[in-house]
Write an enzyme that holds these catalytic residues in place. Structure first.
Site, PDB file in Angstrom:
ATOM      1  N   ASP A  65      12.916  -7.595   2.516  1.00 12.36           N
ATOM      2  CA  ASP A  65      12.303  -6.287   2.754  1.00 12.36           C
ATOM      3  C   ASP A  65      11.589  -5.764   1.520  1.00 12.36           C
ATOM      4  O   ASP A  65      12.240  -5.333   0.558  1.00 12.36           O
ATOM      5  CB  ASP A  65      13.392  -5.303   3.204  1.00 12.36           C
ATOM      6  CG  ASP A  65      12.851  -3.928   3.540  1.00 12.36           C
ATOM      7  OD1 ASP A  65      11.621  -3.795   3.715  1.00 12.36           O
ATOM      8  OD2 ASP A  65      13.660  -2.990   3.637  1.00 12.36           O
ATOM      9  N   ASP A  92       4.709  -3.847   4.191  1.00 15.86           N
ATOM     10  CA  ASP A  92       6.152  -3.886   4.429  1.00 15.86           C
ATOM     11  C   ASP A  92       6.509  -5.108   5.257  1.00 15.86           C
ATOM     12  O   ASP A  92       6.110  -5.233   6.418  1.00 15.86           O
ATOM     13  CB  ASP A  92       6.588  -2.617   5.147  1.00 15.86           C
ATOM     14  CG  ASP A  92       8.104  -2.509   5.295  1.00 15.86           C
ATOM     15  OD1 ASP A  92       8.817  -3.417   4.828  1.00 15.86           O
ATOM     16  OD2 ASP A  92       8.569  -1.519   5.883  1.00 15.86           O
TER      17      ASP A  92
END
Length: 389
Positions: free
Chosen positions: A90, A278
């Protein structure tokens, strides 16, 4: 779980490395829930959790994050000897979180980190807490050897890395294949200001270059898998073309920069936005008005039940365009239309309300499948290369 190749380069008295880490793909839980008619109930539950959340712990808390959107994971190990976990990689967060042996709620059938079984584990007795849309996670901070790559694979070992050993995790762990979250953003974003493992690797001189490159392959038909790889310490020359351009970071917490000129068909915006990329988000997320206009131009219609845009699977209004720095970038229809079953497709963009705080846009899966992203931590910039596959 995939092949990992690693090249060691001897520099002075230290060894630096380039590691290509093959990813594990699984369709996002959001898509599964929409297909099964479960997503409205989840939205109601999520909104209830967010509205009712309160905390008495005096620890730094990250912004609410929803992990129903991710599609890519990777293998890591923690401790000596190795204890294996599959984690979400992440770039939108900065902490490593894995469940510990005290975790019982939502940790059923998960591998749990046994700190007593690791000869290199150092306890800190410092509490931590992170708020997620699916509930709070909390536990204690520890220090141990973290390795990117699973046992039996080539690995990049990062000694003396902070990790959050969770006593409690969010409810999404129950139905998710993930066993942890591996944050790849900057120290400034990390809960309790700990040094994230990737920054620790750079500080120890373990990488050939202080950067990593992400490549997401094209999504296949529903029920089929997709490819992907993170290359730590260098560019990915196997899956990515030359770097088109770099964007200087405007906020070195996330990989945040500016983009302008979002357009599709007859819709053109001249607004300059703060945006982030992201790896844990499979959609584009942006301001309500901008997403509504893009969806209209694409021929998509709003589904109030699932709070998504439906679109004909054969639609093609042309590419979504934007400008980052001095260069123009496009997202083509095959990347912004997501097929959820034989006759149903989604426009892969959803509205987000940031209320004037943080980035206005998240460039998730559709953009990151179109372009490899070079996360240049050392020079605080992000580069973009056309994906070759």
């Amino acid at each position: 779980m995939g092949i990992i190749s690693i090249i060691f380069l001897l520099i002075g008295s230290s060894t630096a490395a380039v590691l290509e880490h093959q990813l594990i793909w699984k369709e996002s839980r959001m898509i599964e829930m929409i297909r099964n008619g479960e997503y409205p109930a989840y939205l109601e539950y999520r909104d209830r959790m967010v509205a009712s959340r309160s905390s008495n712990l005096a620890t730094v808390v990250q912004s609410t994050t929803d992990y129903v959107y991710y599609e890519y994971m990777g293998n890591i190990t923690v401790g000596t000897p190795d204890q294996n976990f599959i984690v979400v990689l992440d770039t939108g967060s900065a902490n490593l979180l894995i469940p510990g042996t005290n975790c019982t709620t939502y940790c059923e059938k998960k591998r749990l980190f046994n700190e007593k079984a690791s000869s290199t584990y150092i306890a800190t007795n410092r509490p931590w807490q992170i708020k997620y849309a699916s509930g709070d996670a909390y536990g204690t901070l520890g220090i141990d050897t973290v390795k990117i790559g699973g046992s039996g694979e080539a690995q990049l070992a990062i000694p003396r890395s902070y990790l959050g050993v969770a006593d409690t995790v969010g409810s999404d762990f129950k139905w998710s294949p993930k066993e942890g979250i591996f944050g790849l953003a900057f120290t400034a974003l990390a809960v309790d200001n700990i040094t994230p493992p990737i920054i620790n690797a750079i500080n120890q001189g373990l990488l050939d270059q202080p950067l990593f490159t992400t490549w997401f392959g094209q999504r296949g038909a529903p029920g089929t898998s997709a490819s992907g790889a993170f290359t730590y310490g260098g560019l990915d020359k196997n899956h990515c073309g030359p770097v088109i351009g770099y964007a200087e970071l405007t906020n070195a917490r996330h990989f945040q920069f500016q983009a302008t000129g979002f357009s599709l068909g007859s819709y053109v915006s001249t607004t300059t936005y703060e945006v982030i990329t992201d790896t844990a988000t499979s959609f584009l997320c942006g301001p309500q008005a901008a997403i509504d206009n893009l969806a209209k131009a694409a021929g998509a219609t709003w589904d109030p039940t699932n709070q998504v845009f439906n679109i004909p699977c054969d639609a093609d209004a042309g590419p979504i365009k934007m400008k980052i720095g001095q260069f123009n970038y496009v997202i083509r229809a095959n990347n912004y239309i997501l097929k959820i079953d034989t006759n149903s497709c989604l426009f892969a963009a959803i509205p987000q309300n940031y209320a004037g705080f943080g980035p206005s846009w998240i460039l998730g899966g559709p953009f990151m499948r179109q372009y490899c992203n070079v996360h240049d931590i050392g020079q605080k910039r992000v580069g973009f290369c056309l994906s070759l596959a």
